[in-house]
Design a protein around this motif. Structure first.
Motif, PDB file in Angstrom:
ATOM      1  N   GLY A 221      27.347 -13.067  61.193  1.00 35.90           N
ATOM      2  CA  GLY A 221      28.031 -11.949  62.032  1.00 35.90           C
ATOM      3  C   GLY A 221      29.482 -11.528  61.915  1.00 35.90           C
ATOM      4  N   ALA A 222      30.345 -12.558  61.346  1.00 35.22           N
ATOM      5  CA  ALA A 222      31.839 -12.504  61.263  1.00 35.22           C
ATOM      6  C   ALA A 222      32.021 -11.234  60.338  1.00 35.22           C
ATOM      7  N   TYR A 223      31.310 -10.779  59.524  1.00 30.53           N
ATOM      8  CA  TYR A 223      31.438  -9.748  58.673  1.00 30.53           C
ATOM      9  C   TYR A 223      30.780  -8.284  59.307  1.00 30.53           C
ATOM     10  N   ASP A 224      30.318  -8.416  60.507  1.00 26.58           N
ATOM     11  CA  ASP A 224      29.835  -7.154  61.063  1.00 26.58           C
ATOM     12  C   ASP A 224      30.965  -6.290  61.442  1.00 26.58           C
ATOM     13  N   GLY A 225      30.585  -5.097  60.663  1.00 27.76           N
ATOM     14  CA  GLY A 225      31.658  -4.029  61.081  1.00 27.76           C
ATOM     15  C   GLY A 225      31.574  -3.018  60.065  1.00 27.76           C
ATOM     16  N   THR A 226      32.082  -1.873  60.527  1.00 31.43           N
ATOM     17  CA  THR A 226      32.194  -0.753  59.534  1.00 31.43           C
ATOM     18  C   THR A 226      33.193  -0.890  58.310  1.00 31.43           C
TER      19      THR A 226
ATOM     20  N   THR B 239      31.970   1.214  48.712  1.00 31.96           N
ATOM     21  CA  THR B 239      32.817   1.805  47.667  1.00 31.96           C
ATOM     22  C   THR B 239      32.785   0.965  46.390  1.00 31.96           C
ATOM     23  N   ARG B 240      32.741  -0.442  46.779  1.00 33.74           N
ATOM     24  CA  ARG B 240      32.853  -1.317  45.383  1.00 33.74           C
ATOM     25  C   ARG B 240      31.293  -1.142  44.724  1.00 33.74           C
ATOM     26  N   PHE B 241      30.197  -1.030  45.456  1.00 34.89           N
ATOM     27  CA  PHE B 241      28.836  -1.088  44.839  1.00 34.89           C
ATOM     28  C   PHE B 241      28.004   0.112  44.866  1.00 34.89           C
ATOM     29  N   GLY B 242      28.525   1.081  45.682  1.00 33.20           N
ATOM     30  CA  GLY B 242      27.936   2.333  45.725  1.00 33.20           C
ATOM     31  C   GLY B 242      26.817   1.923  46.770  1.00 33.20           C
ATOM     32  N   GLU B 243      26.168   3.173  47.366  1.00 38.37           N
ATOM     33  CA  GLU B 243      25.154   3.038  48.544  1.00 38.37           C
ATOM     34  C   GLU B 243      23.946   2.497  48.214  1.00 38.37           C
ATOM     35  N   ILE B 244      23.576   1.609  46.982  1.00 37.10           N
ATOM     36  CA  ILE B 244      22.334   1.303  46.593  1.00 37.10           C
ATOM     37  C   ILE B 244      22.340  -0.270  47.336  1.00 37.10           C
ATOM     38  N   VAL B 245      23.420  -0.702  47.708  1.00 39.96           N
ATOM     39  CA  VAL B 245      23.492  -2.207  48.019  1.00 39.96           C
ATOM     40  C   VAL B 245      23.170  -2.259  49.152  1.00 39.96           C
ATOM     41  N   GLU B 246      22.036  -3.197  49.493  1.00 44.77           N
ATOM     42  CA  GLU B 246      21.377  -3.472  50.767  1.00 44.77           C
ATOM     43  C   GLU B 246      22.369  -4.441  51.676  1.00 44.77           C
ATOM     44  N   VAL B 247      22.966  -3.922  52.790  1.00 48.95           N
ATOM     45  CA  VAL B 247      23.760  -4.908  53.646  1.00 48.95           C
ATOM     46  C   VAL B 247      22.959  -5.519  54.611  1.00 48.95           C
ATOM     47  N   ILE B 248      23.043  -6.790  54.669  1.00 51.16           N
ATOM     48  CA  ILE B 248      22.253  -7.585  55.773  1.00 51.16           C
ATOM     49  C   ILE B 248      23.063  -8.333  56.412  1.00 51.16           C
ATOM     50  N   ILE B 249      23.779  -7.843  57.727  1.00 50.71           N
ATOM     51  CA  ILE B 249      24.807  -8.670  58.548  1.00 50.71           C
ATOM     52  C   ILE B 249      24.282  -8.672  60.020  1.00 50.71           C
ATOM     53  N   PRO B 250      23.774  -9.779  60.409  1.00 50.30           N
ATOM     54  CA  PRO B 250      23.036  -9.611  62.032  1.00 50.30           C
ATOM     55  C   PRO B 250      24.272  -9.297  62.867  1.00 50.30           C
TER      56      PRO B 250
ATOM     57  N   ALA C   1      26.798  -6.650  70.653  1.00 46.80           N
ATOM     58  CA  ALA C   1      27.031  -5.670  70.050  1.00 46.80           C
ATOM     59  C   ALA C   1      26.391  -4.677  70.641  1.00 46.80           C
ATOM     60  N   VAL C   2      27.063  -3.234  70.546  1.00 45.51           N
ATOM     61  CA  VAL C   2      26.543  -2.278  71.254  1.00 45.51           C
ATOM     62  C   VAL C   2      26.571  -1.056  69.899  1.00 45.51           C
ATOM     63  N   ALA C   3      25.403  -0.140  70.200  1.00 45.35           N
ATOM     64  CA  ALA C   3      24.988   0.824  69.408  1.00 45.35           C
ATOM     65  C   ALA C   3      26.312   1.815  69.420  1.00 45.35           C
ATOM     66  N   SER C   4      26.366   2.561  68.287  1.00 43.76           N
ATOM     67  CA  SER C   4      27.444   3.724  68.268  1.00 43.76           C
ATOM     68  C   SER C   4      26.815   4.910  68.852  1.00 43.76           C
TER      69      SER C   4
END
Length: 85
Positions: A27-32, A40-51, A56-59
């Motif tokens: 969760g330390a990496y959670d955020g926009t 930017t580095r790997f394209g939209e294809i990268v699957e990001v899994i960060i609890p 946390a609150v929804a946008s």
């Protein structure tokens, strides 16, 4: 000098010699900023899994088209409610 996880991420990603398909972090990496950097580095294809953290609150746009992070937040809240029953 101590460097926090998100601040260290660009340097860590520089050590990767090829494309990645999945990024899993705590969760330390959670955020926009983290999600934007990975896209930017790997394209939209990268699957990001960060609890997201428990607090946390929804946008605001989560009602119309929830981004992945907001779906993760909803799932965490659903699991917390199920555990409290």
């Amino acid at each position: 000098m101590r460097i926090g996880d998100p601040t260290a991420l660009p340097g860590l990603l520089d050590q990767i010699g090829g494309p990645i398909e999945k990024f899993i972090a705590d969760g330390a990496y959670d955020g926009t900023p983290t999600r934007d950097l990975l896209a930017t580095r790997f394209g939209e294809i990268v699957e990001v899994i960060i609890p997201p953290p428990k607090t946390a609150v929804a946008s605001p746009q989560s009602v119309l088209v929830p981004p992945v992070r907001d779906r993760h937040i909803a799932e965490v809240h659903r699991l917390q409610q199920a555990q409290s029953r």
